[in-house]
Design a protein around this motif. Structure first.
Motif, short mmCIF file in Angstrom:
data_model
loop_
_atom_site.label_atom_id
_atom_site.label_comp_id
_atom_site.label_asym_id
_atom_site.label_seq_id
_atom_site.Cartn_x
_atom_site.Cartn_y
_atom_site.Cartn_z
N ARG A 197 -26.25 5.48 -0.76
CA ARG A 197 -24.90 4.62 -1.02
C ARG A 197 -24.11 4.99 -1.43
O ARG A 197 -24.40 6.09 -2.95
CB ARG A 197 -24.91 3.60 -0.86
N MET A 198 -22.81 5.57 -1.68
CA MET A 198 -21.87 5.55 -2.85
C MET A 198 -20.94 4.61 -2.50
O MET A 198 -20.47 3.82 -1.29
CB MET A 198 -21.14 7.10 -2.51
N VAL A 199 -21.03 3.74 -4.05
CA VAL A 199 -20.02 2.70 -4.04
C VAL A 199 -18.33 3.11 -5.08
O VAL A 199 -18.44 3.34 -6.15
CB VAL A 199 -20.38 1.70 -5.17
N LEU A 200 -17.63 2.77 -4.28
CA LEU A 200 -16.46 3.08 -4.38
C LEU A 200 -14.88 2.11 -5.00
O LEU A 200 -15.57 0.56 -4.87
CB LEU A 200 -15.08 3.92 -3.57
N LYS A 201 -14.83 2.25 -6.32
CA LYS A 201 -13.94 0.57 -6.33
C LYS A 201 -12.45 1.55 -7.08
O LYS A 201 -12.41 2.35 -6.87
CB LYS A 201 -14.29 0.76 -7.87
N ALA A 202 -11.48 0.10 -6.60
CA ALA A 202 -10.10 0.41 -6.53
C ALA A 202 -10.04 0.54 -7.69
O ALA A 202 -9.92 0.51 -8.81
CB ALA A 202 -9.42 -0.55 -5.56
N ASN A 203 -8.64 1.89 -8.10
CA ASN A 203 -8.42 2.62 -9.42
C ASN A 203 -7.25 1.54 -9.70
O ASN A 203 -6.50 1.75 -8.69
CB ASN A 203 -8.00 3.92 -8.69
N ASP A 204 -6.97 0.34 -9.73
CA ASP A 204 -5.90 -0.51 -9.85
C ASP A 204 -5.16 0.22 -10.59
O ASP A 204 -3.07 0.03 -10.21
CB ASP A 204 -6.43 -1.82 -11.02
N GLY A 205 -4.95 1.76 -11.10
CA GLY A 205 -3.66 1.67 -12.56
C GLY A 205 -3.52 3.80 -11.15
O GLY A 205 -2.23 4.17 -12.35
N HIS A 206 -3.75 3.09 -9.79
CA HIS A 206 -3.32 4.23 -9.38
C HIS A 206 -1.66 4.29 -9.42
O HIS A 206 -0.73 3.02 -9.33
CB HIS A 206 -3.24 4.58 -7.88
N TRP A 207 -1.09 5.68 -9.33
CA TRP A 207 -0.16 6.31 -9.61
C TRP A 207 1.53 4.85 -8.84
O TRP A 207 2.08 5.02 -8.96
CB TRP A 207 0.54 7.42 -10.10
N ASP A 208 0.98 5.28 -7.54
CA ASP A 208 1.41 5.02 -6.31
C ASP A 208 1.01 3.18 -6.06
O ASP A 208 2.20 2.84 -6.55
CB ASP A 208 0.85 5.61 -4.36
N LYS A 209 0.36 2.73 -5.28
CA LYS A 209 -0.20 1.94 -6.11
C LYS A 209 -1.62 1.30 -5.57
O LYS A 209 -2.59 2.14 -5.05
CB LYS A 209 0.43 0.37 -4.06
N ALA A 210 -2.33 -0.02 -6.36
CA ALA A 210 -3.40 -0.11 -6.22
C ALA A 210 -4.16 -0.65 -4.49
O ALA A 210 -3.26 -1.52 -3.81
CB ALA A 210 -3.62 -1.54 -6.77
N PRO A 211 -5.59 0.15 -4.03
CA PRO A 211 -5.58 -0.94 -3.07
C PRO A 211 -5.79 -1.90 -2.58
O PRO A 211 -6.66 -2.69 -4.32
CB PRO A 211 -6.89 0.53 -3.03
N ALA A 212 -5.63 -2.29 -1.48
CA ALA A 212 -5.74 -3.95 -1.64
C ALA A 212 -7.54 -4.64 -1.25
O ALA A 212 -8.40 -5.01 -1.75
CB ALA A 212 -5.40 -4.29 -0.16
N ILE A 213 -8.80 -3.14 -0.73
CA ILE A 213 -9.43 -3.45 -0.65
C ILE A 213 -10.18 -2.96 -2.47
O ILE A 213 -9.98 -1.90 -1.89
CB ILE A 213 -10.28 -2.47 0.98
N LYS A 214 -11.15 -3.63 -3.10
CA LYS A 214 -11.53 -3.44 -3.55
C LYS A 214 -12.55 -2.98 -4.29
O LYS A 214 -13.47 -1.73 -5.11
CB LYS A 214 -11.36 -4.67 -4.51
N THR A 215 -13.69 -3.14 -2.79
CA THR A 215 -14.90 -2.15 -3.13
C THR A 215 -14.92 -1.58 -1.64
O THR A 215 -15.00 -2.47 -0.40
CB THR A 215 -16.04 -2.79 -2.86
N VAL A 216 -15.23 -0.54 -1.56
CA VAL A 216 -16.01 0.45 -0.39
C VAL A 216 -17.12 1.00 -0.68
O VAL A 216 -17.08 1.98 -1.32
CB VAL A 216 -14.75 1.57 -0.14
N THR A 217 -18.02 0.67 -0.13
CA THR A 217 -19.35 1.30 0.26
C THR A 217 -19.11 2.12 1.40
O THR A 217 -19.49 1.85 2.62
CB THR A 217 -20.79 0.12 -0.32
N PHE A 218 -19.97 3.37 0.68
CA PHE A 218 -20.39 4.38 2.21
C PHE A 218 -21.86 3.99 2.65
O PHE A 218 -22.14 4.44 1.25
CB PHE A 218 -20.02 5.69 1.75
N VAL A 219 -22.72 3.83 3.30
CA VAL A 219 -24.20 3.84 3.34
C VAL A 219 -24.34 4.79 4.56
O VAL A 219 -23.98 5.59 5.86
CB VAL A 219 -24.31 2.20 4.53
N TYR A 220 -25.25 6.57 4.06
CA TYR A 220 -25.63 7.11 4.16
C TYR A 220 -26.36 7.37 6.05
O TYR A 220 -27.63 6.94 5.25
CB TYR A 220 -25.51 8.40 3.45
N VAL A 221 -26.35 6.82 6.56
CA VAL A 221 -27.70 6.70 7.62
C VAL A 221 -27.14 8.13 8.75
O VAL A 221 -26.67 8.44 9.67
CB VAL A 221 -27.81 6.15 8.34
#
Lengths: 522, 330
Positions: A197-221
Motif C-alpha cells: 500500500r501507499m498512504v498519502l496525506k493531504a498537504n495542508d500548505g498547498h498553494w492552491d487549496k488543502a484537499p478535503a480528503i485528508k488521507t488517501v490509501t492506495f492498496v495494490y492488488v
C-alpha cells in the motif's frame, strides 16, 4: 504448542525488522482505493505521472475535466515565440515544496535537464526530443529553446517538478527520492510499503487549496478477482475492475458504477512488407471485413468504441466522425476479388498459386489482446484468409514485423501528434524499436502530420488532422479495432467526481480518481 | 552409541564439508541464471519502458541499453556482477530503481514470517492428521483424511486462495482480505496476526496433505515392525505404541525430506503473496524475472539456493542427532 507458535512469530517479526509507523488516520475524511497497478517509482524524471494528476507533484501546467490545459506552477499558460522555437513560462509566486523549500526556476530547469541527460534512465525523454536547451534567466522564469517548431509542446509541460537539492550528489537512477519523494502537490507520501500500500496525506500548505480528503490509501492488488472480492467485502471505497466484473454492481444500493472513456486503443498492425497486405485494397478489405461492434459487445461487455484511426472519438476537437469503417463482409470479399485474391474450391483465397495468409500475433500474458486476436482471426477466416493466431512476446513480434500482423495498444487523449506521428510517419519506417512497426508509408499522411506538428494555428492543425484521417481511412496501414472504456466501482460517498478521457495508464494517477484533491465527502 | 564429543566433531565436519560444497554450487547456479536471463525472450530495457516503449525514440532506448551494459557479453556482465557481489554490493534493481539490498531488506522479512508460520502449521497439521489416519487405518476417518489430502494436493494454491478470500473475507467477513494491516491502521501485532491468518492458513493447507500422507505411510510401515507388534502383544496401550514407538522411528526419514520440501513451499508462497497482496519477496521475484532484472535476480537466486542448501543441511544434522546409527554423508 501455543508458546512455540508465539516464538516463531516473534522470531520472524524480529527478522522482519519492522519499524512501526505512527498511528494511522489524522482524522476523517479518509478514503481507501484498490488499485490494480503499483508505480515502479515516484520520480517524475524517470517517468512517474508525466501527464499530470500525479497527486504528489505539480507540473507547470495541468488539465481540466475537458482536457484543456490550465496553468499550475506557471502563472499563465506558457507562450511560444512567433517562430514557435522559444517557449517561456513564468512561475507562480510563493510556492513551496512540502519540506518547506521555496520553488525556484532552477528546480524546473533541473527537472527537465535530468530527463534529457543521457546518463539518466528516463522513460519519457523521447517526449522532449524537440528541446535544445532549458534555462532560467531569473528565479521565476523558465525558457525552453526548441530545435524545430513543435506546436504540441505545452502538452508536455504537465511533468511534475522536483526539488533539485534532493539530488545533490545522488545518482538519480537509484535515489532514495524515488520511493520517498518531495513535491509541491496536494498530497505527500507518508508511507509506501512496496507490494502492499501507499498512504498519502493531504498537504495542508498547498498553494492552491488543502484537499478535503485528508488521507488517501492506495492498496495494490494485482489480481482482478482478488480485488473484486475485497471490494465486495467492504474494504475499498473505489476500485478499478474489468467491465464484466464491474457489471455485477449494476443497481446495487450505495454503489456507483463508473464507465470512463479513454483514448486507449487496441489495433491490428498490418505489415506493409508482406506481399499480401502490401496491397492497399487488401488492407481496406480487412478493415471492412472485421466486426468491431461484435468485439465490443462480447469481449468488452459494451465498454468501448469502434476505432478507425489512432484518434479517439472522444476528442471532439480533432476527431472526424466520417473517418470510420462500416462492417460489410460482402464488400470486403469484393475488394479481395478485385485485388486478385479469389476463393478456390477449398473456400480459401489465393493469387497466382499463393495462399492468402496473415499470421496474427499477440503478447501471451494479455488476455484481452488474446480475445481480440481470436475475434479478428475468425472474421478473417470467414473472408477466406488463413489467419493463424499465435501467442508470443513483444520482442518476437517486433522481429517478425515484416511478415505478421500483431495486436498493439497505446494512445493518449492529449494531442494527436503523440498517438500518430511516430506510429505512422514514414520517417520512422525501418528504424529499430517500436516506431512505425508496420513500415507504413504514405506521403500525404506524412505531409498532414508534419503540417499539424509545426503549425501554431489551431485552425490549420485541425484541418491537417482531418486530412490525415481522410487519407488514412482510404489507405489504412492498420486495422484499428477499439478504444477501451475503463470501468470502476465506487461507494457512493463522494462529491466532485468528474469524468476525464483517460490515457492507457489508469493505475494510481489518471482513472476516476484523477482529481480527488477536489473531492469531498457527501 | 557415539560419544557426545565425537558426535560434535562429526557434525562440525559435516557442516564444513557442506559449506565447501556450497561455494561452487552458488557460482554455477548464479552463472546459469545469467545465461538463462540472456537467452530469455524478454529484453530488460523494453520491459523497463513498459507501455512507453511504443513510440520511444530508438536512440534513447539504445542509450539506456548502453548505460546498463546489458548489450555486453554474458561473461563480462557476470564477472562484473560477481566482483561487486563478493564485497556485499548487489547493485541497483533495474525494475524498481532501488538498491537491491533495500528491495530485499524491505520484503524478505515478511516472506520469512509467512513461510515460517505456514511451515510450522503444515507440519503440525500433517503430523496430527497422518497419525490419526494411520492409527485408524481403513476406517472412515482414514478414508476422509486420505481422500481429502489427495483433493487438496491437486487443488491449485491460487484457487484455494481465491476460495478462502471469498468465504472468509467476503461472505463471513471474519478476516481481512489481504495486505499487512487494514488501510487506516498502524502496524501492530494484533493487526499483523489477523492479516496473517488467511495467507498462512492457505499456504499451510496446501502443503499439509503431502506431510499427512507421508507420515501415514511411514507410520503404517512402522506398525508392522517386529518391535511394535511385540509391544502391542505385551499389552501396552495403543496410544503409547503409536505415539511412543512407531512415530519416533517413522519420523526420521521425514526430517530429511523437510529440506527437500522447501522449493515447493517457496513457489506456493509466490502465489499466495499475489492473491493476498502480501508485500513479500515472492512477487518481486516474478517481476524481476519478467523484467530480466539481472542484479535483483542474481541476489535472489543466491538467497534461494542458500536457503535450500541450508534447509538440507539442517535436516541432515537433525537426522544425525536423532539417530546416531546413521553415518554422516553416507
Amino acid at each position: 504448542m501455543r508458546t512455540v507458535l508465539g516464538f516463531v512469530l516473534l522470531g520472524a517479526l524480529a527478522v522482519a525488522g519492522c519499524s512501526v509507523p505512527e498511528q494511522g488516520p489524522a482524522g476523517p475524511p479518509a478514503m481507501v482505493i484498490g488499485a490494480g497497478q503499483e508505480p515502479d517509482n515516484l520520480n517524475p524524471i524517470l517517468g512517474y505521472a508525466p501527464d499530470g494528476s500525479s497527486k504528489v507533484f505539480d507540473g507547470l501546467v495541468d488539465r481540466d475535466a475537458r482536457l484543456a490545459l490550465t496553468p499550475r506552477l506557471a502563472q499563465r499558460l506558457p507562450e511560444a515565440s512567433p517562430d514557435g522555437l522559444t517557449w517561456t513560462a513564468t512561475l507562480r509566486q510563493g510556492v513551496k515544496f512540502s519540506d518547506g523549500t521555496p520553488l525556484s526556476a532552477q528546480d524546473v530547469v533541473f527537472t527537465y535537464k535530468s530527463v534529457l541527460d543521457p546518463k539518466v534512465n528516463s522513460t519519457i525523454a523521447s517526449r522532449y526530443d524537440a528541446v535544445a536547451e532549458v534555462t532560467a534567466p531569473d528565479d521565476s522564469t523558465v525558457v525552453f529553446k526548441l530545435k524545430y517548431a513543435y506546436s504540441p509542446f505545452a502538452q508536455y509541460l504537465t511533468l511534475g517538478i522536483v526539488p533539485r537539492k534532493a539530488f545533490d550528489g545522488v545518482d538519480v537512477n537509484a535515489a532514495p527520492f524515488n520511493t520517498a519523494p518531495v513535491g509541491t502537490g496536494p498530497y505527500t507520501v507518508s508511507q509506501w510499503r512496496k507490494g502492499d500500500r501507499m498512504v498519502l496525506k493531504a498537504n495542508d500548505g498547498h498553494w492552491d487549496k488543502a484537499p478535503a480528503i485528508k488521507t488517501v490509501t492506495f492498496v495494490y492488488v494485482t489480481d482482478d478477482n482478488a480485488r473484486a472480492t475485497r471490494m465486495a467485502s467492504g474494504e475499498f471505497d473505489a476500485t478499478v475492475l474489468p467491465p464484466r466484473l464491474a457489471r455485477t454492481y449494476t443497481g446495487r444500493a450505495g454503489y456507483r458504477l463508473v464507465q470512463n472513456p479513454s483514448a486507449d486503443y487496441r489495433g491490428l498492425g498490418l505489415p506493409s512488407a508482406l506481399p499480401f497486405t502490401a496491397d492497399p485494397k487488401v488492407r481496406l478489405a480487412i478493415n471492412t471485413g472485421i466486426n468491431r461492434q461484435a468485439m465490443i459487445d462480447t469481449i468488452l461487455a459494451g465498454a468501448g468504441k469502434p476505432a478507425a484511426t489512432p484518434i479517439s472519438p472522444y476528442l471532439d476537437e480533432w476527431y472526424d466522425p466520417a473517418a470510420t469503417f462500416d462492417f460489410d463482409a460482402t464488400a470486403a470479399g469484393r475488394l479481395l476479388d478485385d485485388a486478385g485474391w479469389r476463393i478456390g474450391p477449398d473456400g480459401k483465397r489465393a493469387k497466382d498459386g499463393e495462399r492468402a495468409r496473415l499470421p496474427i500475433l499477440y503478447p501471451a500474458e494479455d488476455s484481452l489482446r488474446k480475445d481480440l486476436a481470436l475475434a479478428v482471426g475468425s472474421d478473417l477466416a470467414k473472408l477466406g484468409i488463413d489467419a493463424a493466431v499465435e501467442a508470443t512476446t513483444f520482442e518476437l513480434i517486433l522481429k517478425r514485423q515484416k511478415e505478421a500482423a500483431a495486436i498493439w495498444g497505446g494512445g493518449d487523449p492529449y494531442d494527436p501528434d503523440s498517438a500518430a506521428y511516430t506510429l505512422l510517419h514514414s520517417r520512422y519506417s525501418g528504424q529499430p524499436g517500436y516506431v512505425n512497426m508496420t513500415l507504413y508509408n504514405n506521403s500525404q499522411v506524412d505531409a498532414a502530420l508534419d503540417t499539424a506538428r509545426k503549425s501554431l494555428d489551431p485552425a490549420v492543425r485541425k484541418q491537417s488532422y482531418r486530412d490525415f484521417q481522410k487519407v488514412f481511412t482510404g489507405d489504412p496501414g492498420w486495422a484499428f479495432l477499439v478504444f477501451l472504456d475503463h470501468t470502476y466501482v465506487m461507494r457512493d460517498k463522494w462529491n466532485g467526481i468528474e469524468s476525464q478521457v483517460e490515457p492507457h495508464d489508469h493505475g494510481m494517477v489518471h482513472a476516476v480518481w484523477w482529481n480527488l484533491e477536489h473531492w469531498s465527502p457527501k | 552409541m557415539v560419544e557426545p564429543r565425537a558426535l560434535v566433531a562429526e557434525v562440525t565436519r559435516l557442516v564444513l564439508r557442506r559449506l565447501a560444497f556450497a561455494v561452487p554450487v552458488l557460482l554455477v547456479v548464479s552463472f546459469g541464471l545469467f545465461l538463462l536471463a540472456k537467452a530469455s525472450p524478454f529484453d530488460p530495457v523494453e520491459r523497463y519502458f513498459g507501455v512507453r516503449i511504443i513510440g520511444a525514440d530508438p536512440e534513447r532506448v539504445a542509450q539506456i541499453r548502453e548505460n546498463w551494459g546489458v548489450d555486453r557479453p554474458v561473461v563480462e556482465q557476470y564477472t562484473a556482477w560477481l566482483g561487486h557481489a563478493v564485497t556485499g554490493d548487489f547493485g541497483d534493481s533495474l525494475s524498481l530503481q532501488q538498491p537491491v539490498s533495500q528491495v530485499i531488506g524491505d520484503r524478505l522479512g515478511w516472506s520469512t514470517l509467512l513461510l515460517a508460520v505456514s511451515f510450522t502449521l503444515a507440519l503440525l497439521l500433517g503430523l496430527a492428521l497422518g497419525t490419526l489416519a494411520a492409527w485408524r487405518q481403513g476406517g472412515w476417518l482414514d478414508r476422509a483424511i486420505t481422500s481429502g489430502a489427495y483433493v487438496l494436493e491437486a487443488a491449485p494454491v491460487f484457487w484455494l486462495g481465491l476460495g478462502a478470500l471469498f468465504v472468509f473475507a467476503q461472505q463471513l467477513q471474519w478476516l481481512p482480505g489481504g495486505g499487512l494491516t487494514d488501510a487506516d491502521q498502524a502496524l501492530d501485532l494484533d493487526q499483523l496476526v489477523r492479516h496473517l491468518v488467511l495467507p498462512a492458513g492457505v499456504l499451510a493447507i496446501s502443503q499439509a496433505p503431502w506431510f499427512a500422507l507421508f507420515v501415514r505411510q511411514n507410520l503404517l510401515e512402522a506398525l508392522t515392525q517386529d518391535y511394535v507388534i511385540g509391544a502391542r502383544a505385551r499389552g501396552l496401550p495403543d496410544r503409547t505404541v503409536v505415539l511412543g514407538h512407531a512415530l519416533r522411528t517413522s519420523l526420521l526419514p521425514f526430517l530429511t525430506l523437510l529440506g527437500a520440501r522447501l522449493p515447493e513451499l517457496i513457489s506456493g508462497a509466490l502465489l499466495v503473496e499475489t492473491v493476498f497482496s502480501w508485500p513479500g519477496i515472492a512477487k518481486a521475484t516474478v517481476d524481476a524475472a519478467l523484467n530480466v532484472d539481472f542484479a535483483l535476480l542474481g541476489a535472489l537466486t543466491l538467497l534461494a539456493t542458500a536457503a535450500v542448501l541450508l534447509g538440507n543441511l539442517v535436516a541432515d544434522v537433525l537426522y544425525a542427532l536423532a539417530d546416531p546409527r546413521v553415518g554422516f554423508d553416507g
